[in-house]
Write an enzyme that holds these catalytic residues in place. Structure first.
Site, short mmCIF file in Angstrom:
data_model
loop_
_atom_site.label_atom_id
_atom_site.label_comp_id
_atom_site.label_asym_id
_atom_site.label_seq_id
_atom_site.Cartn_x
_atom_site.Cartn_y
_atom_site.Cartn_z
N ASP A 80 13.69 -36.51 -14.75
CA ASP A 80 13.72 -35.52 -13.68
C ASP A 80 14.10 -36.24 -12.40
OD1 ASP A 80 13.45 -33.08 -12.39
OD2 ASP A 80 11.31 -33.32 -12.05
N ASP B 20 14.96 -48.37 -10.08
CA ASP B 20 16.01 -47.41 -10.42
C ASP B 20 15.86 -47.04 -11.89
OD1 ASP B 20 18.89 -46.25 -9.84
OD2 ASP B 20 18.99 -47.32 -11.75
N GLY B 21 15.95 -45.75 -12.20
CA GLY B 21 15.73 -45.30 -13.57
C GLY B 21 16.69 -45.90 -14.56
#
Length: 306
Positions: free
Chosen positions: A199, A181-182
Site C-alpha cells: 500500500d 524504500d519498499g
C-alpha cells in the site's frame, strides 16, 4: 519528532518539520453512522481546493508538481475532522484514516478489502506491509492475528515519527517498523513472509518502482509456499492495466476486488500456480471467520473476480 504546528483552522500554510495537526471548525454532529462520518470526512477533504487536487492527481506532470505551490502544502500531515484522524500525502491522496474512538477499526473500504487474504490463509505466520503509513493494516493484524509476526516498511521518516498519534504498535518480537524504500527492502532483505501487503504511495501516487516487474518478481521470490501478494491499486481503472499484466506475467492467475468507494482495486496474487478457487468454499470460510473478524468477508468472497 512531534507535530510542528497545532492549528484549529483549515488554512493551507504549514511550517516546521512537515506536519501539522489540523482540526476543522466544522465538527461532525453526534450520532452519525460510521459510513456517514467517513463520507463527510472525504467530502470535506475533497472540497478543499478541488481544482488543485484534480490537477495534482490527474493532470500535472511530476516536474510541475515538485514546484507548484511549494509553500502551500508541506506533506505529509495529520488532519482531524470529528472522530476521524487522517494522514495526508497531499490534498489528492488520503494515506490513512483512523477513528479516534476505535483506532483498531479499519475505517477505509480498501483496507478492509485487503484483509480478504484471510479467505485463503486465515492464520499466516508472518506479514510484511510495504507502505506502513498510518498503520491501519498493521494495527488490525496485530490485534486480530495475535500469533502473527508483522513487519511494516515505510520510506518516510516523518510518517514513522507520528506513529504514536495513530497507535501503531511498539517494537516487539511480533512487530517491527523498518525505515526503508519498499523496493530496496524486498530485494535486499533475506527473510520470507506468508503475506505481503503493498500500500505504498507518495505525494505523486504509486511510485514506479513498486509497480515494476522486478518488484513483483522480488515479492514472489520472498513469499513462502502458499504465500499471497496483495496490492492496493488506486487510480483510473485503465491505468491499472499495465500493472495487472505484469502481475499476471509474474504470478500467473490473479484475483481482484473492486472497491465501491473511490478508485481502488485490490489484487491478490499467489505464490503457487494453477490454483482452483471455489466460491462456495470461500463463502463457508468467510462465515466462520466473521465470528472473530469484524469484516464483511462473505461479501468479499461473492465479489472476487477471477
Amino acid at each position: 519528532m512531534s507535530a510542528a504546528t497545532v492549528t484549529d483552522d483549515c488554512s493551507d500554510n504549514v511550517s516546521g518539520s512537515g506536519f501539522a495537526l489540523r482540526k476543522s471548525d466544522e465538527i461532525l454532529a453526534g450520532g452519525r453512522s460510521e459510513t456517514a462520518e467517513i463520507n463527510a470526512f472525504l467530502d470535506h477533504i475533497d472540497g478543499i481546493d478541488r481544482e488543485q487536487r484534480w490537477h495534482a492527481r490527474f493532470e500535472a506532470p511530476v516536474d510541475d508538481l515538485e514546484h507548484e505551490n511549494e509553500d502551500a502544502f508541506i506533506a505529509p500531515l495529520v488532519f482531524e475532522l470529528g472522530d476521524i484522524r487522517s494522514l495526508l500525502a497531499n490534498w489528492a491522496y488520503v494515506q490513512s484514516a483512523m477513528s479516534i474512538n476505535d483506532p483498531f477499526h479499519l475505517t477505509l473500504d480498501y483496507t478492509r478489502a485487503m484483509m480478504a487474504f484471510l479467505l485463503f490463509k486465515p492464520l499466516p505466520n508472518s506479514i510484511e506491509i510495504i507502505g506502513l503509513g498510518g498503520g491501519s493494516l498493521a494495527k488490525y493484524c496485530h490485534k486480530y492475528l495475535p500469533d502473527t509476526a508483522i513487519r511494516g516498511v515505510e520510506v518516510d521518516p516523518d510518517i514513522i515519527a507520528v506513529g504514536d498519534q495513530f497507535y501503531i504498535p511498539q517494537a516487539s518480537e511480533r512487530f517491527e517498523t523498518i525505515w526503508s524504500d519498499g523496493f530496496d527492502f524486498v530485494v535486499q532483505d533475506e527473510r520470507k513472509a506468508d503475506i505481503i501487503l503493498v500500500d505504498g504511495f507518495d505525494k505523486h501516487g504509486q511510485p514506479p518502482q513498486l509497480c515494476s516487474l522486478e518488484f513483483y518478481r522480488a515479492c514472489r521470490s520472498r513469499l513462502n509456499p502458499g504465500g499471497i501478494f496483495v496490492v492496493n491499486l488506486c487510480d483510473h481503472p485503465w491505468k491499472h492495466l499495465p500493472m495487472l499484466a505484469r502481475m499476471r506475467e509474474c504470478f500467473g492467475q490473479i484475483l481482484t476486488l473492486q472497491v465501491e468507494e473511490g478508485m481502488n482495486r485490490i489484487v491478490f496474487a499467489f505464490k503457487d500456480r494453477h490454483l482452483h478457487f471455489d466460491r462456495n468454499g470461500l463463502l463457508e470460510v468467510a462465515k466462520s471467520l466473521e465470528l472473530t473478524h469484524p469484516l464483511p468477508l462473505a461479501s468479499f468472497a461473492e465479489e472476487l473476480l477471477w
